[in-house]
Design a protein around this motif. Structure first.
Motif, PDB file in Angstrom:
ATOM      1  N   MET A   1     -11.790  19.766  22.610  1.00  0.00           N
ATOM      2  CA  MET A   1     -11.589  20.955  22.712  1.00  0.00           C
ATOM      3  C   MET A   1     -10.573  21.680  23.765  1.00  0.00           C
ATOM      4  SD  MET A   1     -16.058  21.475  22.719  1.00  0.00           S
ATOM      5  CE  MET A   1     -15.841  23.257  23.122  1.00  0.00           C
TER       6      MET A   1
ATOM      7  N   SER B   1     -20.168  19.111  21.851  1.00  0.00           N
ATOM      8  CA  SER B   1     -19.043  19.912  22.482  1.00  0.00           C
ATOM      9  C   SER B   1     -18.396  18.488  23.014  1.00  0.00           C
ATOM     10  CB  SER B   1     -19.670  20.867  23.647  1.00  0.00           C
ATOM     11  OG  SER B   1     -20.342  21.746  22.805  1.00  0.00           O
TER      12      SER B   1
ATOM     13  N   SER C   1     -15.585  35.403  27.343  1.00  0.00           N
ATOM     14  CA  SER C   1     -14.378  34.845  26.450  1.00  0.00           C
ATOM     15  C   SER C   1     -15.217  34.037  25.427  1.00  0.00           C
ATOM     16  CB  SER C   1     -13.735  33.970  27.498  1.00  0.00           C
ATOM     17  OG  SER C   1     -14.336  32.775  27.927  1.00  0.00           O
ATOM     18  N   ASP C   2     -14.270  33.943  24.556  1.00  0.00           N
ATOM     19  CA  ASP C   2     -14.714  33.235  23.199  1.00  0.00           C
ATOM     20  C   ASP C   2     -15.348  31.673  23.335  1.00  0.00           C
ATOM     21  OD1 ASP C   2     -14.205  35.871  21.811  1.00  0.00           O
ATOM     22  OD2 ASP C   2     -12.344  34.860  20.889  1.00  0.00           O
ATOM     23  N   ASP C   3     -14.607  31.216  24.037  1.00  0.00           N
ATOM     24  CA  ASP C   3     -14.914  29.747  24.326  1.00  0.00           C
ATOM     25  C   ASP C   3     -16.316  29.696  25.128  1.00  0.00           C
ATOM     26  OD1 ASP C   3     -13.889  30.481  26.742  1.00  0.00           O
ATOM     27  OD2 ASP C   3     -12.972  28.529  27.107  1.00  0.00           O
TER      28      ASP C   3
ATOM     29  N   TRP D   1     -17.768  23.214  32.475  1.00  0.00           N
ATOM     30  CA  TRP D   1     -18.572  23.649  31.662  1.00  0.00           C
ATOM     31  C   TRP D   1     -19.884  24.277  32.085  1.00  0.00           C
ATOM     32  CZ3 TRP D   1     -23.395  23.074  29.689  1.00  0.00           C
ATOM     33  CH2 TRP D   1     -23.797  23.294  28.322  1.00  0.00           C
TER      34      TRP D   1
ATOM     35  N   GLU E   1     -19.204  30.869  22.788  1.00  0.00           N
ATOM     36  CA  GLU E   1     -19.584  29.889  21.865  1.00  0.00           C
ATOM     37  C   GLU E   1     -20.394  28.847  22.398  1.00  0.00           C
ATOM     38  OE1 GLU E   1     -16.808  27.153  19.295  1.00  0.00           O
ATOM     39  OE2 GLU E   1     -16.035  29.242  19.532  1.00  0.00           O
ATOM     40  N   GLU E   2     -20.153  28.214  23.575  1.00  0.00           N
ATOM     41  CA  GLU E   2     -21.024  27.213  24.160  1.00  0.00           C
ATOM     42  C   GLU E   2     -22.304  27.913  24.454  1.00  0.00           C
ATOM     43  OE1 GLU E   2     -19.935  24.014  24.239  1.00  0.00           O
ATOM     44  OE2 GLU E   2     -18.704  25.099  23.109  1.00  0.00           O
TER      45      GLU E   2
ATOM     46  N   ASP F   1     -12.362  34.393  32.022  1.00  0.00           N
ATOM     47  CA  ASP F   1     -13.457  34.315  31.267  1.00  0.00           C
ATOM     48  C   ASP F   1     -14.219  35.588  30.902  1.00  0.00           C
ATOM     49  OD1 ASP F   1     -12.891  31.687  31.842  1.00  0.00           O
ATOM     50  OD2 ASP F   1     -14.411  31.356  33.414  1.00  0.00           O
TER      51      ASP F   1
ATOM     52  N   PHE G   1     -11.355  22.046  26.951  1.00  0.00           N
ATOM     53  CA  PHE G   1     -12.394  23.084  27.530  1.00  0.00           C
ATOM     54  C   PHE G   1     -11.621  23.444  29.054  1.00  0.00           C
ATOM     55  CE2 PHE G   1     -16.069  24.938  29.475  1.00  0.00           C
ATOM     56  CZ  PHE G   1     -16.315  25.806  28.346  1.00  0.00           C
ATOM     57  N   LYS G   2     -11.649  24.619  29.356  1.00  0.00           N
ATOM     58  CA  LYS G   2     -11.030  25.145  30.421  1.00  0.00           C
ATOM     59  C   LYS G   2     -12.005  24.900  31.446  1.00  0.00           C
ATOM     60  CE  LYS G   2      -9.745  29.651  32.214  1.00  0.00           C
ATOM     61  NZ  LYS G   2     -11.167  30.082  32.885  1.00  0.00           N
TER      62      LYS G   2
END
Ligand code: FMN
Length: 245
Positions: free
Chosen positions: A45, A40, A82-84, A130, A87-88, A55, A47-48
């Motif tokens: 990415m 990752s 949320s998708d992100d 993250w 996914e993680e 989220d 990433f937010k």
């Protein structure tokens, strides 16, 4: 036999950095050992980093008083993250789905490695984001499942990072103080809290002020360590049973 999986959560902006080289060595060494390696790359990415109501998909439980932990736990249970984030979380879970097809959290031979430059004695903000957004209540811990009884107790995790300062500056009687004090919130408060078996940190001292041959030697040492990382004895912490809750 199903393939074993490792996840590297990586936070550096530059492909020319020492952190990028350390990540590449890890990918190569673990792949050579037969692992499927997921990376990752948080800056790539975009990433937010902030933990917000975005989220969560759908309606909030309590829009008047938004409590991130509670809302995320309900959203996780109902598949409304949320998708992100989803996914993680899937990456964190993935290995056991592949290996044992058992309880999705019960696996062995999984490593999560956080690879980053030391920023203000800790991780960069994007990596903290993250942790805040992915290791959420219900998914990564609960009041019943923490420390020795933690959800990820059959997985291994480690910190791998570079410093600007020299090793001699991070001793208990020197300028910055003992490096282990800096690492306690991450190694105990995040990784062990979620149940991970925490491996000794990989510290690359001051690569920017190290000549090329010294940098190459650090990477060689990392490669060699990774060859046996799954046989390493994790760090020891006081057992949870010593403490009253
Ligand atoms: N180095 C330290 O030793 N301690 C610090 O607290 C520290 N804080 C930093 C904060 C910021 C915002 C930045 C940009 C750098 C900081 N540094 C600190 C230096 C970086 O850790 C160092 O440049 C990096 O580890 C070098 O690795 P790289 O070549 O992969 O970028």
């Amino acid at each position: 036999m199903a393939q074993k999986t490792a996840l590297i959560v990586y936070a550096h902006q530059s492909p020319a950095s020492f952190n990028a080289a350390a990540r590449d060595v890890a990918v190569q060494a673990l792949t050579k050992k037969g692992y499927k390696v997921l990376v990752s790359d948080l800056y790539a990415m975009k990433f937010k980093a902030s933990a917000t109501a975005e989220d969560i998909k759908g309606d909030l439980q309590n829009p008047e008083h938004f409590v991130y932990n509670n809302e995320m736990m309900v959203a996780w249970k109902e598949g409304r993250l949320s998708d992100d984030v989803a996914e993680e979380q899937h990456k964190v879970e993935q290995a056991d789905l592949i290996i044992f097809q058992l309880d999705r959290r019960r696996i062995i031979c999984f490593v999560m490695s956080l690879q980053y430059p030391l920023y203000w004695f800790t991780i960069p903000a994007i990596m903290k984001g993250w942790i805040d957004r992915v290791l959420t209540q219900g998914f990564a811990f609960s009041m019943q499942n923490m420390y020795d009884n933690g959800i990820f107790k059959n997985k291994r995790a480690m910190l791998s990072f570079t410093t600007g300062g020299m090793e001699s500056m991070y001793k208990d009687d020197s300028l910055h103080g003992d490096i282990n004090i800096l690492l306690w919130p991450l190694q105990n408060g995040v990784l062990r809290f979620c149940g991970f078996q925490v491996l000794a940190p990989q510290i690359f001292w001051s690569p920017a002020y190290t000549p090329p041959e010294g940098r190459a030697a650090m990477l060689d040492g990392w490669r060699e360590r990774l060859g046996g990382v799954f046989e390493e004895k994790p760090l020891s912490f006081a057992p949870s049973e010593y403490f009253d809750l």
